[in-house]
Scaffold this motif. Structure first.
Motif, PDB file in Angstrom:
ATOM      1  N   ALA A  84      -8.857  -8.513  16.484  1.00 23.91           N
ATOM      2  CA  ALA A  84      -9.069  -9.490  15.474  1.00 23.91           C
ATOM      3  C   ALA A  84      -8.026  -9.529  14.453  1.00 23.91           C
ATOM      4  CB  ALA A  84     -10.600  -9.069  15.006  1.00 23.91           C
ATOM      5  N   GLN A  85      -7.519  -8.322  14.167  1.00 24.88           N
ATOM      6  CA  GLN A  85      -6.642  -8.327  13.039  1.00 24.88           C
ATOM      7  C   GLN A  85      -5.357  -8.669  13.378  1.00 24.88           C
ATOM      8  OE1 GLN A  85      -7.337  -4.461  11.478  1.00 24.88           O
ATOM      9  NE2 GLN A  85      -9.467  -5.108  10.410  1.00 24.88           N
ATOM     10  N   CYS A  86      -5.234  -8.933  14.551  1.00 24.65           N
ATOM     11  CA  CYS A  86      -4.019  -9.449  15.055  1.00 24.65           C
ATOM     12  C   CYS A  86      -3.740 -10.645  14.869  1.00 24.65           C
ATOM     13  CB  CYS A  86      -3.560  -9.241  16.611  1.00 24.65           C
ATOM     14  SG  CYS A  86      -3.356  -7.469  17.191  1.00 24.65           S
ATOM     15  N   GLN A  87      -4.869 -11.621  14.828  1.00 27.44           N
ATOM     16  CA  GLN A  87      -5.069 -13.023  14.632  1.00 27.44           C
ATOM     17  C   GLN A  87      -5.475 -13.546  13.100  1.00 27.44           C
ATOM     18  OE1 GLN A  87      -4.059 -14.872  17.075  1.00 27.44           O
ATOM     19  NE2 GLN A  87      -3.674 -13.218  18.499  1.00 27.44           N
TER      20      GLN A  87
ATOM     21  N   SER B 282       6.016  -1.827   7.355  1.00 24.35           N
ATOM     22  CA  SER B 282       5.030  -2.394   8.127  1.00 24.35           C
ATOM     23  C   SER B 282       4.554  -3.749   7.584  1.00 24.35           C
ATOM     24  CB  SER B 282       3.819  -1.532   8.231  1.00 24.35           C
ATOM     25  OG  SER B 282       2.570  -2.241   8.553  1.00 24.35           O
ATOM     26  N   GLY B 283       4.620  -4.674   8.377  1.00 23.42           N
ATOM     27  CA  GLY B 283       4.192  -5.804   8.049  1.00 23.42           C
ATOM     28  C   GLY B 283       2.758  -6.036   7.407  1.00 23.42           C
ATOM     29  N   HIS B 284       1.861  -5.518   8.453  1.00 27.01           N
ATOM     30  CA  HIS B 284       0.674  -5.548   8.085  1.00 27.01           C
ATOM     31  C   HIS B 284      -0.022  -4.628   6.927  1.00 27.01           C
ATOM     32  CE1 HIS B 284      -0.413  -7.138  12.080  1.00 27.01           C
ATOM     33  NE2 HIS B 284      -1.643  -7.064  11.761  1.00 27.01           N
ATOM     34  N   GLY B 285       0.907  -3.578   6.713  1.00 27.75           N
ATOM     35  CA  GLY B 285       0.716  -2.767   5.449  1.00 27.75           C
ATOM     36  C   GLY B 285       1.107  -3.372   4.194  1.00 27.75           C
ATOM     37  N   GLY B 286       2.306  -4.197   4.301  1.00 23.48           N
ATOM     38  CA  GLY B 286       2.707  -4.669   3.222  1.00 23.48           C
ATOM     39  C   GLY B 286       2.109  -5.896   2.592  1.00 23.48           C
ATOM     40  N   GLU B 287       1.494  -6.807   3.686  1.00 19.22           N
ATOM     41  CA  GLU B 287       0.892  -7.980   3.256  1.00 19.22           C
ATOM     42  C   GLU B 287      -0.512  -7.993   3.107  1.00 19.22           C
ATOM     43  OE1 GLU B 287       1.722 -10.595   6.921  1.00 19.22           O
ATOM     44  OE2 GLU B 287       3.542  -9.965   6.876  1.00 19.22           O
ATOM     45  N   SER B 288      -1.190  -6.886   3.611  1.00 17.77           N
ATOM     46  CA  SER B 288      -2.607  -6.656   3.163  1.00 17.77           C
ATOM     47  C   SER B 288      -2.764  -5.945   1.709  1.00 17.77           C
ATOM     48  CB  SER B 288      -3.303  -5.767   4.127  1.00 17.77           C
ATOM     49  OG  SER B 288      -2.690  -4.707   4.512  1.00 17.77           O
ATOM     50  N   TYR B 289      -1.714  -5.229   1.408  1.00 15.03           N
ATOM     51  CA  TYR B 289      -1.661  -4.645   0.009  1.00 15.03           C
ATOM     52  C   TYR B 289      -1.329  -5.834  -0.748  1.00 15.03           C
ATOM     53  CZ  TYR B 289      -0.129  -2.650  -4.322  1.00 15.03           C
ATOM     54  OH  TYR B 289      -0.064  -2.565  -5.682  1.00 15.03           O
ATOM     55  N   LEU B 290      -0.312  -6.810  -0.695  1.00 16.25           N
ATOM     56  CA  LEU B 290      -0.150  -7.676  -1.427  1.00 16.25           C
ATOM     57  C   LEU B 290      -1.479  -8.801  -1.983  1.00 16.25           C
ATOM     58  CD1 LEU B 290       1.966  -9.385  -3.176  1.00 16.25           C
ATOM     59  CD2 LEU B 290       2.670 -10.536  -0.932  1.00 16.25           C
ATOM     60  N   VAL B 291      -2.047  -9.053  -0.762  1.00 13.49           N
ATOM     61  CA  VAL B 291      -3.586 -10.036  -1.007  1.00 13.49           C
ATOM     62  C   VAL B 291      -4.342  -8.948  -1.708  1.00 13.49           C
ATOM     63  CG1 VAL B 291      -5.301 -11.117   0.272  1.00 13.49           C
ATOM     64  CG2 VAL B 291      -2.695 -11.337   1.256  1.00 13.49           C
ATOM     65  N   ALA B 292      -4.497  -8.034  -1.459  1.00 13.77           N
ATOM     66  CA  ALA B 292      -5.326  -7.091  -2.196  1.00 13.77           C
ATOM     67  C   ALA B 292      -5.178  -6.955  -3.706  1.00 13.77           C
ATOM     68  CB  ALA B 292      -5.737  -5.725  -1.408  1.00 13.77           C
TER      69      ALA B 292
ATOM     70  N   ILE C  24      -6.737  -1.843   7.408  1.00 16.12           N
ATOM     71  CA  ILE C  24      -5.805  -2.591   8.288  1.00 16.12           C
ATOM     72  C   ILE C  24      -4.598  -1.905   8.827  1.00 16.12           C
ATOM     73  CG2 ILE C  24      -4.372  -4.839   8.163  1.00 16.12           C
ATOM     74  CD1 ILE C  24      -6.858  -6.154   6.562  1.00 16.12           C
ATOM     75  N   ALA C  25      -3.838  -1.519   7.635  1.00  9.96           N
ATOM     76  CA  ALA C  25      -2.676  -0.976   8.117  1.00  9.96           C
ATOM     77  C   ALA C  25      -2.677   0.131   8.988  1.00  9.96           C
ATOM     78  CB  ALA C  25      -1.958  -0.410   6.649  1.00  9.96           C
ATOM     79  N   ARG C  26      -3.962   1.336   8.667  1.00 12.01           N
ATOM     80  CA  ARG C  26      -3.981   2.489   9.571  1.00 12.01           C
ATOM     81  C   ARG C  26      -4.210   1.880  11.003  1.00 12.01           C
ATOM     82  NH1 ARG C  26      -8.065   7.331   8.899  1.00 12.01           N
ATOM     83  NH2 ARG C  26      -7.133   8.699  10.760  1.00 12.01           N
ATOM     84  N   ASN C  27      -4.978   0.800  11.162  1.00  8.01           N
ATOM     85  CA  ASN C  27      -5.409   0.308  12.494  1.00  8.01           C
ATOM     86  C   ASN C  27      -4.071   0.036  13.603  1.00  8.01           C
ATOM     87  OD1 ASN C  27      -8.264   0.526  12.367  1.00  8.01           O
ATOM     88  ND2 ASN C  27      -8.448  -1.487  11.656  1.00  8.01           N
ATOM     89  N   ARG C  28      -2.914  -0.369  12.649  1.00  7.12           N
ATOM     90  CA  ARG C  28      -1.935  -0.285  13.559  1.00  7.12           C
ATOM     91  C   ARG C  28      -1.185   0.911  14.040  1.00  7.12           C
ATOM     92  NH1 ARG C  28      -1.128  -5.784  15.055  1.00  7.12           N
ATOM     93  NH2 ARG C  28       1.234  -5.472  14.718  1.00  7.12           N
TER      94      ARG C  28
ATOM     95  N   VAL D 147       4.291   6.433   8.211  1.00  8.98           N
ATOM     96  CA  VAL D 147       5.206   6.227   6.974  1.00  8.98           C
ATOM     97  C   VAL D 147       5.722   4.782   6.924  1.00  8.98           C
ATOM     98  CG1 VAL D 147       7.297   6.566   8.469  1.00  8.98           C
ATOM     99  CG2 VAL D 147       7.220   7.199   5.872  1.00  8.98           C
ATOM    100  N   ASP D 148       5.402   3.971   8.036  1.00  8.91           N
ATOM    101  CA  ASP D 148       5.997   2.419   7.964  1.00  8.91           C
ATOM    102  C   ASP D 148       4.842   1.997   7.032  1.00  8.91           C
ATOM    103  OD1 ASP D 148       7.564   2.908  10.153  1.00  8.91           O
ATOM    104  OD2 ASP D 148       6.200   2.134  11.683  1.00  8.91           O
ATOM    105  N   SER D 149       3.581   2.355   6.965  1.00  8.50           N
ATOM    106  CA  SER D 149       2.570   1.821   6.103  1.00  8.50           C
ATOM    107  C   SER D 149       3.101   2.075   4.476  1.00  8.50           C
ATOM    108  CB  SER D 149       1.313   2.032   6.181  1.00  8.50           C
ATOM    109  OG  SER D 149       0.772   1.781   7.669  1.00  8.50           O
TER     110      SER D 149
END
Length: 381
Positions: free
Chosen positions: A167-170, A238-248, A275-279, A288-290
């Motif tokens: 689900a978090q891919c989308q 990590s894109g998921h790590g960065g973008e989710s942190y930014l929104v939070a 979200i980041a760990r799920n990747r 470390v990408d996260s």
């Protein structure tokens, strides 16, 4: 005014790119594609339809034109009004225009010494000096090999997290908005600011990924058998790590204005952490990408606030003065530790961080949007 479709639909600003999807930035579902902010499901598409998009209605209005003009001759017509500035255009054109302002004065250079890059901005001091916002070093191959053991250790979590990983891919943004408990349909300028911040984050992280060229875990260890499609770009940051942190981080700032003392903010940062760990669990990222993605997200957040006149400029490093250390140090801290250390990436042992009061070139459109967004979160008394 309706909410920008980056918040309203899963297609969003990036279509199916990066954290919010899977296809390329400029592909058919990307930034300017058929499902993006400016596409058919975007701010100007069916989710925000024009009445004249209906051919029958359009022909009917044309048929009435002479009759309407005769009626208008009986009175005075109002003078046409074309508002100027950022808000004189629709949501889509505003976003395109603002991105030019945000990228102005930024550059990403290869570091002269070794496998690294520098994200720099040009200040407004006499002589317009280039200042480094972020210095990122690519992890050594031996460090990545050691981190593969940490990826292996997370694989058993796939059974319990498979549904949310897919689900978090989308639509990972929906998770954070749900945790915030706020309806951004009622805060359209805040939604636009999030869109602008994510646009800058995505552009910078893709440039960093390209220049650092860190392989995905499954490229080094095919045994990982990722449970989702492996993205067609590099792993670090990590894109998921960065973008989710930014929104939070941005939502937490606004929530603090209306009285949140950190409780909801902590939940937002924990959701971003998950979200980041799920990747990593999915097998497509090293831990470390996260850390790198979250640090880039913090840099983007603080740089935007500095441009908006609401903070100082960041100076960040990965690794910091202490170097890479043990591979276990390259695992993001958990927010549930009960302190800010798990929420903010600059507390990570690997990271170097400070804030500096730099002279900056004015960013009038960003400043106008930031003021409009903050006005939607009136400070509690």
């Amino acid at each position: 005014m309706s909410i920008p479709s980056v918040i309203q639909t899963q297609a969003g600003l990036w279509g199916q790119a990066g954290l919010w999807g899977q296809a390329g930035l400029w592909g058919q579902a990307g930034l300017w594609g058929q499902a993006g902010l400016w596409g058919q499901v975007g701010a100007t598409g069916p989710s925000n339809p024009s009445a004249l998009a209906d051919p029958a209605l359009s022909l009917s209005v044309a048929a009435m034109r002479d009759e309407l003009l005769l009626a208008s001759a009986q009175g005075r017509m109002p003078a046409p009004r074309t508002p100027g500035g950022l808000f004189g255009q629709g949501v889509g054109p505003r976003a395109q225009s603002l991105l030019v302002e945000l990228l102005g004065g930024l550059r990403v250079l290869a570091h002269e010494q070794g496998q690294g890059i520098r994200l720099q901005f040009r200040d407004a001091a006499e002589g317009a000096r280039w200042q480094t916002l972020l210095s990122l070093q690519a992890p050594e191959p031996g460090y990545l090999q050691a981190q593969l053991r940490l990826v292996d250790a997370d694989l058993p979590l796939r059974d319990s997290r498979a549904v949310e990983i897919h689900a978090q891919c989308q639509g990972a943004l929906a998770y954070l908005l749900t945790v915030s408990g706020q309806a951004l349909q009622e805060r359209p300028r805040s939604a636009e600011f999030l869109s602008a911040a994510l646009a800058l984050q995505q552009a910078l992280q893709m440039r960093c990924k390209q220049m650092l060229a860190v392989p995905r875990p499954s490229h080094l260890a095919p045994r990982l058998l990722p449970c989702i499609d492996v993205p067609a770009h590099h792993s670090f940051p990590s894109g998921h790590g960065g973008e989710s942190y930014l929104v939070a981080a941005l939502l937490s700032r606004w929530l603090a204005r209306i009285g949140d003392s950190g409780g909801v903010g902590a939940m937002l940062h924990q959701a971003a952490h998950r979200i980041a760990r799920n990747r990593v669990v999915a097998g497509v990222h090293f831990p470390v990408d996260s850390i790198a993605g979250r640090l880039l997200g913090a840099v983007v957040e603080h740089h935007l606030l500095a441009l908006a006149g609401a903070g100082d400029s960041p100076r960040a490093q990965l690794p910091g003065p202490g170097g890479w250390g043990e591979p276990e140090a390259g695992v993001p801290s958990d927010v549930r530790s009960g302190s800010d250390h798990g929420a903010q990436p600059w507390y990570e042992p690997l990271c170097g961080w400070q804030l500096v009061a730099d002279p900056l070139e004015p960013a009038p459109d960003l400043q106008a949007l930031w003021r409009a967004a903050c006005a939607e979160w009136p400070e509690s008394t």
